[in-house]
Design a protein around this motif. Structure first.
Motif, mmCIF file in Angstrom:
data_model
loop_
_atom_site.group_PDB
_atom_site.id
_atom_site.type_symbol
_atom_site.label_atom_id
_atom_site.label_comp_id
_atom_site.label_asym_id
_atom_site.label_seq_id
_atom_site.Cartn_x
_atom_site.Cartn_y
_atom_site.Cartn_z
ATOM 1 N N ALA A 534 -6.852 8.044 2.642
ATOM 2 C CA ALA A 534 -6.556 6.614 2.748
ATOM 3 C C ALA A 534 -6.598 5.985 1.368
ATOM 4 N N HIS A 535 -6.598 4.649 1.314
ATOM 5 C CA HIS A 535 -6.398 3.977 0.032
ATOM 6 C C HIS A 535 -7.654 3.858 -0.819
ATOM 7 N N GLY A 536 -8.789 4.221 -0.306
ATOM 8 C CA GLY A 536 -9.997 4.096 -1.102
ATOM 9 C C GLY A 536 -10.245 5.321 -1.951
ATOM 10 N N ALA A 546 -14.774 1.346 -5.421
ATOM 11 C CA ALA A 546 -13.598 0.505 -5.667
ATOM 12 C C ALA A 546 -12.627 1.256 -6.576
ATOM 13 N N PRO A 547 -11.359 1.405 -6.172
ATOM 14 C CA PRO A 547 -10.397 2.126 -7.009
ATOM 15 C C PRO A 547 -9.979 1.359 -8.249
ATOM 16 N N MET A 548 -10.185 0.023 -8.261
ATOM 17 C CA MET A 548 -9.831 -0.821 -9.408
ATOM 18 C C MET A 548 -10.547 -2.152 -9.232
ATOM 19 N N PRO A 549 -10.622 -2.984 -10.267
ATOM 20 C CA PRO A 549 -11.247 -4.292 -10.096
ATOM 21 C C PRO A 549 -10.499 -5.115 -9.053
ATOM 22 N N GLY A 550 -11.228 -5.877 -8.260
ATOM 23 C CA GLY A 550 -10.556 -6.692 -7.250
ATOM 24 C C GLY A 550 -11.526 -7.547 -6.470
ATOM 25 N N LYS A 551 -11.020 -8.128 -5.382
ATOM 26 C CA LYS A 551 -11.796 -9.021 -4.535
ATOM 27 C C LYS A 551 -11.828 -8.480 -3.118
ATOM 28 N N VAL A 552 -13.011 -8.419 -2.527
ATOM 29 C CA VAL A 552 -13.150 -8.008 -1.126
ATOM 30 C C VAL A 552 -12.718 -9.187 -0.258
ATOM 31 N N LYS A 568 -11.020 1.495 9.729
ATOM 32 C CA LYS A 568 -11.021 0.525 8.645
ATOM 33 C C LYS A 568 -12.436 0.057 8.346
ATOM 34 N N LEU A 569 -12.809 0.088 7.059
ATOM 35 C CA LEU A 569 -14.123 -0.369 6.624
ATOM 36 C C LEU A 569 -14.028 -1.752 5.977
ATOM 37 N N LEU A 570 -13.128 -1.903 5.035
ATOM 38 C CA LEU A 570 -12.950 -3.199 4.366
ATOM 39 C C LEU A 570 -11.593 -3.223 3.687
ATOM 40 N N THR A 571 -11.198 -4.425 3.233
ATOM 41 C CA THR A 571 -9.920 -4.603 2.539
ATOM 42 C C THR A 571 -10.187 -5.195 1.171
ATOM 43 N N LEU A 572 -9.617 -4.564 0.155
ATOM 44 C CA LEU A 572 -9.774 -4.999 -1.228
ATOM 45 C C LEU A 572 -8.432 -5.522 -1.723
ATOM 46 N N GLU A 573 -8.441 -6.711 -2.330
ATOM 47 C CA GLU A 573 -7.235 -7.264 -2.931
ATOM 48 C C GLU A 573 -7.303 -7.025 -4.434
ATOM 49 N N HIS A 579 -5.556 -3.327 -0.377
ATOM 50 C CA HIS A 579 -5.882 -1.916 -0.252
ATOM 51 C C HIS A 579 -6.914 -1.773 0.868
ATOM 52 N N THR A 580 -6.566 -1.025 1.903
ATOM 53 C CA THR A 580 -7.472 -0.814 3.023
ATOM 54 C C THR A 580 -8.281 0.448 2.785
#
Length: 615
Positions: A534-536, A546-552, A568-573, A579-580
């Motif tokens: 998945a995307h993490g 976190a794959p990169m800096p961002g906002k949860v 799904k655990l969380l979504t990072l913008e 990014h899910t």
């Protein structure tokens, strides 16, 4: 010499003008919109004045605001750069009326060349060869169709007020003419407020040849030789070069002399470009090169002319605008070497050249002997959706055409930009196309072979292996343990896709889960693999980083909650994308380190999942 100059533009051309003005001791004034408050041209100028909101129609295209900024800053002159108001005769006249110096041609020259039909008639009267076609005032569709039939298909329908590839249609059959005409007129009316069109014979093997001309207020006009801009995509230039391949001395003399006559016919002052279309089916011949249009401004591709002549065309502009004669006579100008320029854009060729916006987290330009980079951005700058997405102009000079081509290729291959997508790899492929190598490019090459050129090349095994070992040496690759028997391969994520790569050596205990690799103008993110693809990113067993800096922006689980693989655990913008992050296996949420709204850095621990119950 002008003492204080306002640059009514932005980006790389504003920076380019500032550099020459500073060398000449001229005080510079920048203007900027909301989107450009932190832009490079703002920081380089001596003074910077805000002129409005981000959209160009509310800032850079508002002549009254430009003039007000000039008065506020005490500027003596205005340089329009290219684009925006550079070919607006009304604005040029307003500058003169305000008692300021306009660094460009007189308004009447801009007007004379602004409408393609009138300009073409003017050129015919001046003895400049023009493409066969219809320039008449009768715009009745039936009459236009009849004229197209007389010319002979294929034909081009062109808006008389057009430019930049807009308001232009190729028609290959008589039965398609009516629909193409209506479409062209609609676009012309919407883009230029003028639906009037002309019709020209379409050249089957067209090459775009243009001549740099310069005039002064003392009646002098010279040319600075030709450029070849035949490599185009949808009428937009991609790679330009000077001189033109295959141009012999006699043909050069004929074409350049015609360009000088064209400039003299409109009493031209300053920098201008006479554009010709050539039938390249039998090589470049003087009797098969025809006037197309004149650009009454500095061109994007002017650096290749500077490179082969050793002249600074912006300095020429400032001296001419100051009332001085041209710095050189025709006899003092000569071609030395070969130059090429590639336009590096923030766009994704693999997705139809869609613009790619966002922050330039990594921006490294390749360099070679004889190389030059003209840019308006630095690492960390934002690529805005409001303006042309050009990142830089990459220019190379060599003693021969092939040397210039190879040097330009080296500069593009060694360019690294991330996460914004660019056309660098596309440009590398274009430089290596057999027709480009042979110097026989026509304007249809990308239309024919563009799909192959746009297909992104994969990274080499050598580049992948090197990047993988950086991860191993700097961090913990899942399943890779210190003091354990060496593993032959391990899974990784390449831009989100799982791949298996060979491993050698031992890892250290310093956590690190991502690295970047660049090759042939492309940059990829290589990340440590986690179980489900998945995307993490996971470090070790079940640690979601976190794959990169961002906002949860959303959290879908609680500590102690049982989860299943892929849940799904969380979504990072991050980078304006969501990014899910999902559970790598069935287990329990042992730790939840973040909540919605939290800002996180790369490799920060977000969630840890353990098999079975919580520990």
């Amino acid at each position: 010499m002008i003492r204080s100059l306002l640059i009514a533009n932005r980006g790389e051309i504003a920076c380019r003008i500032i550099r020459t003005a500073r060398r000449l001791g001229v005080r510079t004034v920048a203007v900027y919109s909301d989107a450009d408050a932190g832009a490079l041209h703002v920081r380089l100028a001596d003074v910077a004045i805000h002129i409005g909101p981000a959209p160009a129609r509310e800032s850079y295209l508002v002549g009254e605001r430009i003039l007000a900024a000039a008065r506020q800053a005490g500027a003596e002159a205005i340089h329009p750069g290219y684009g925006f108001l550079s070919e607006n005769a009304e604005f040029a006249q307003a500058v003169f009326d305000a008692g300021l110096v306009w660094v460009g041609p007189k308004p009447h020259s801009i007007t004379a060349m602004g409408l393609k039909d009138a300009a073409k008639q003017l050129m015919q009267d001046a003895g400049v060869p023009t493409t066969p076609g219809y320039l008449g005032a009768n715009q009745d569709p039936a009459h236009l169709a009849a004229e197209a039939g007389k010319i002979g298909y294929p034909v081009l329908i062109k808006a008389v007020a057009g430019g930049g590839g807009k308001g232009m249609r190729l028609v290959e059959r008589a039965e398609d003419f009516a629909d193409a005409l209506a479409s062209c007129q609609r676009e012309a009316a919407a883009s230029f407020g003028n639906a009037h069109v002309l019709i020209e014979k379409y050249i089957l093997s067209p090459r775009h040849i243009e001549v740099q001309v310069f005039g002064d207020s003392h009646g002098n006009v010279v040319h600075l030789f030709e450029r070849d801009c035949s490599l185009q995509r949808r009428h937009q230039k991609v790679i330009e070069e000077a001189p033109a391949p295959g141009m012999d001395a006699a043909t050069r003399e004929a074409v350049c002399a015609a360009a000088v006559r064209a400039a003299k016919a409109v009493d031209y002052e300053g920098a201008g470009t006479i554009e010709f279309i050539a039938d390249g089916s039998e090589g470049l011949r003087a009797d098969r090169i025809w006037f197309m249009e004149m650009n009454t401004r500095l061109q994007v591709e002017h650096p290749v002319t500077e490179a082969i002549t050793g002249q600074d065309l912006v300095e020429w502009q400032l001296r001419v605008a100051s009332g001085e004669p041209l710095p050189k006579t025709q006899d003092e100008l000569a071609i030395q070497g070969w130059a090429m320029e590639a336009r590096l854009y923030a766009e994704d060729p693999a997705k139809g050249f869609l613009p790619s916006i966002g922050r330039l987290e990594v921006l490294r330009f390749g360099m070679a002997d004889g190389g030059r980079i003209d840019t308006g951005v630095q690492e960390g700058a934002e690529v805005s959706p409001f303006y042309d997405p050009m990142i830089a102009k990459v220019i190379a000079l060599g003693s021969t055409r092939d040397m210039a081509r190879q040097r330009l290729g080296t500069m593009l291959r060694e360019t690294a930009i991330w996460p914004v997508k660019t056309n660098a790899a596309f440009l590398v492929k274009a430089l290596e196309h057999p027709d480009f190598v042979a110097g026989t490019v026509d304007t249809g090459l990308i239309g024919r072979d563009g799909a192959a050129l746009a297909e992104p090349p994969p990274p080499s095994e050598r580049a992948l292996a090197g990047a993988a070992m950086k991860l191993v040496q700097r961090g913990l690759v899942p399943g890779f343990r210190l003091n354990a028997p060496p593993r032959r391969t391990a899974p990784f994520l390449l831009d989100g896709d799982t791949i298996e790569l060979p491993l050698t050596g031992q890892g250290s205990a310093v956590p690190a889960t991502t690295t970047l690799l660049s090759e042939n103008g492309q940059t990829w993110e290589l990340a440590a693999w986690r179980r489900d693809g998945a995307h993490g990113v996971t470090a070790g067993d079940g640690a979601i980083l976190a794959p990169m800096p961002g906002k949860v922006i959303a959290v879908a689980v609680r500590e102690g909650e049982a989860v299943t693989r892929g849940q799904k655990l969380l979504t990072l913008e991050a980078m304006k994308m969501e990014h899910t992050l999902t559970a790598p296996f069935d287990g329990t949420v042992a730790e939840l380190k973040v909540s919605a709204g939290a800002q996180v850095q790369v490799e920060a621990l977000l969630v840890r999942i353990v098999e079975g119950g919580s520990d």
